[in-house]
Design a protein around this motif. Structure first.
Motif, PDB file in Angstrom:
ATOM      1  N   ALA A 161       1.902   9.353  -5.830  1.00  0.00           N
ATOM      2  CA  ALA A 161       2.369  10.704  -5.528  1.00  0.00           C
ATOM      3  C   ALA A 161       3.433  11.150  -6.525  1.00  0.00           C
ATOM      4  CB  ALA A 161       2.917  10.766  -4.106  1.00  0.00           C
ATOM      5  N   GLN A 201       0.828  -1.205   0.000  1.00  0.00           N
ATOM      6  CA  GLN A 201       0.000   0.000   0.000  1.00  0.00           C
ATOM      7  C   GLN A 201       0.860   1.250   0.000  1.00  0.00           C
ATOM      8  OE1 GLN A 201      -3.261   0.213  -0.295  1.00  0.00           O
ATOM      9  NE2 GLN A 201      -3.435   2.394   0.003  1.00  0.00           N
ATOM     10  N   GLU A 228       1.056   4.122  -2.922  1.00  0.00           N
ATOM     11  CA  GLU A 228       0.826   5.534  -2.637  1.00  0.00           C
ATOM     12  C   GLU A 228       2.015   6.393  -3.068  1.00  0.00           C
ATOM     13  OE1 GLU A 228      -0.094   5.749   1.500  1.00  0.00           O
ATOM     14  OE2 GLU A 228      -2.109   4.956   1.233  1.00  0.00           O
TER      15      GLU A 228
END
Length: 102
Positions: free
Chosen positions: A69, A61, A65
């Motif tokens: 980003a 996870q 992420e």
């Protein structure tokens, strides 16, 4: 992992059944036996043995992420590089200070 939990659950159910059908046993004793010898140890076992899987899921996870980003910052940087600011704009009207009457 689940085979051990299922086998222990079977043993705990049989112990509770023996407690409930015994002439000296009771239903309350069977429930307590099932909870303390069955449910509680199985939940602790599954929680401990499931820790590596939860850790891997957290890493996956976090990596997803971070990639998202990075993509967003690259897209924002590409978007700002296509808009050139020549400085030929009209001067902006001054804004009154926030929280004070003009």
């Amino acid at each position: 992992m689940y085979l051990i939990a299922i086998a222990w659950g079977y043993v705990a159910v049989m112990m509770a059944l023996a407690e409930a059908t015994s002439s000296q046993g009771s239903i309350l004793g069977a429930v307590i036996t099932l909870l303390l010898y069955g449910v509680l140890p199985i939940t602790i076992l599954l929680y401990i043995l499931g820790a590596p899987g939860r850790k891997a899921a957290r890493k996956k996870q976090a990596k997803a992420e971070a990639e998202l980003a990075a993509q967003a910052s690259a897209a924002a940087q590409a978007d700002t590089s296509t808009q050139a600011d020549d400085g030929d704009h009209a001067p902006a009207q001054p804004l009154p200070p926030v929280g004070k009457e003009a």
